[in-house]
Scaffold this active site. Sequence first.
Site, PDB file in Angstrom:
ATOM      1  N   GLY A   1       0.708  -0.985   0.065  1.00 35.62           N
ATOM      2  CA  GLY A   1      -0.241   0.394  -0.122  1.00 35.62           C
ATOM      3  C   GLY A   1       0.483   1.136   0.089  1.00 35.62           C
TER       4      GLY A   1
ATOM      5  CD  GLN B   1       3.026   5.178   3.349  1.00 35.65           C
ATOM      6  OE1 GLN B   1       1.868   5.154   2.306  1.00 35.65           O
ATOM      7  NE2 GLN B   1       4.132   4.956   3.419  1.00 35.65           N
TER       8      GLN B   1
ATOM      9  CB  CYS C   1       5.002   1.902   7.744  1.00 33.34           C
ATOM     10  SG  CYS C   1       4.740   3.609   6.916  1.00 33.34           S
ATOM     11  CG  LEU C   2       6.501   0.828   1.618  1.00 34.94           C
ATOM     12  CD1 LEU C   2       5.342   1.397  -0.039  1.00 34.94           C
ATOM     13  CD2 LEU C   2       7.427   0.074   1.918  1.00 34.94           C
TER      14      LEU C   2
ATOM     15  CG  HIS D   1      -0.451   0.641   7.353  1.00 38.14           C
ATOM     16  ND1 HIS D   1       0.368   0.415   8.013  1.00 38.14           N
ATOM     17  CD2 HIS D   1       0.064   1.927   6.819  1.00 38.14           C
ATOM     18  CE1 HIS D   1       2.224   1.014   7.834  1.00 38.14           C
ATOM     19  NE2 HIS D   1       1.019   1.764   6.328  1.00 38.14           N
ATOM     20  CD  GLU D   2      -1.100   2.241   3.016  1.00 40.39           C
ATOM     21  OE1 GLU D   2      -1.007   3.493   2.814  1.00 40.39           O
ATOM     22  OE2 GLU D   2      -0.688   1.540   3.353  1.00 40.39           O
TER      23      GLU D   2
ATOM     24  CG  HIS E   1       0.395   6.409   5.919  1.00 41.82           C
ATOM     25  ND1 HIS E   1       1.407   6.818   6.369  1.00 41.82           N
ATOM     26  CD2 HIS E   1       0.124   5.321   5.567  1.00 41.82           C
ATOM     27  CE1 HIS E   1       2.187   5.788   6.464  1.00 41.82           C
ATOM     28  NE2 HIS E   1       1.951   4.981   5.809  1.00 41.82           N
TER      29      HIS E   1
HETATM   30 ZN   LIG Z   1       2.493   2.833   5.951  1.00 38.50          ZN
END
Ligand SMILES: [Zn+2]
Length: 172
Positions: free
Chosen positions: A46, A51, A89-90, A131-132, A135
């Site tokens: 995701g 991000q 998480c990226l 999660h997204e 964000h």
């Molecule tokens: Zn993340």
Amino acid sequence: MSLLTIRRLGDPVLREAGRDLERFDDSLLRFVDDMFETMYDAPGVGLASQQVGISSRFFVYDDGDGHRGFIANAVLSEYEGDEEHDEGCLSIPGPFHPTRRARRVRLLGSDERGRSVDIVGEGLLARIFQHETDHTNGMLYIDRLDDEGRRDVMRQLRDHELRRAQEDSSRA
Ligand SMILES: [Zn+2]
């Protein structure tokens, strides 16, 4: 298509609650292609607007099990059950930590052409949606951990960055 720069922990945009996306035009479609390419390159399951440096409310996802798409202006409801699984998480590359999430959730939002979507996600898909959506509201998974959990993630992050620095210097 081109890869976008993924913002990391410490970048203030990750802490901004996004505004609703209102324009669904051709430039958005091109940007969505770049987001997918960036997510697959990372690789991740995701990637949200914050991000890639945009304070809006959209994300792309692919759970690797046939569920893939773009969602704008997600609203979650009908949370059911809860389960704890490793989450990463990226924007906090390296660490993983068990994180409690609802096992099933309903998502209402829009696709990349502004059409309404209504999806019930379970398991990993439900976790990605939570999660997204966090964000897009300026929240990170570490905010859902207790103090000890956050300390563990920070320890893993330091170790990860130290290893990367050592690898870089041995290549130099
Ligand atoms: Zn993340």
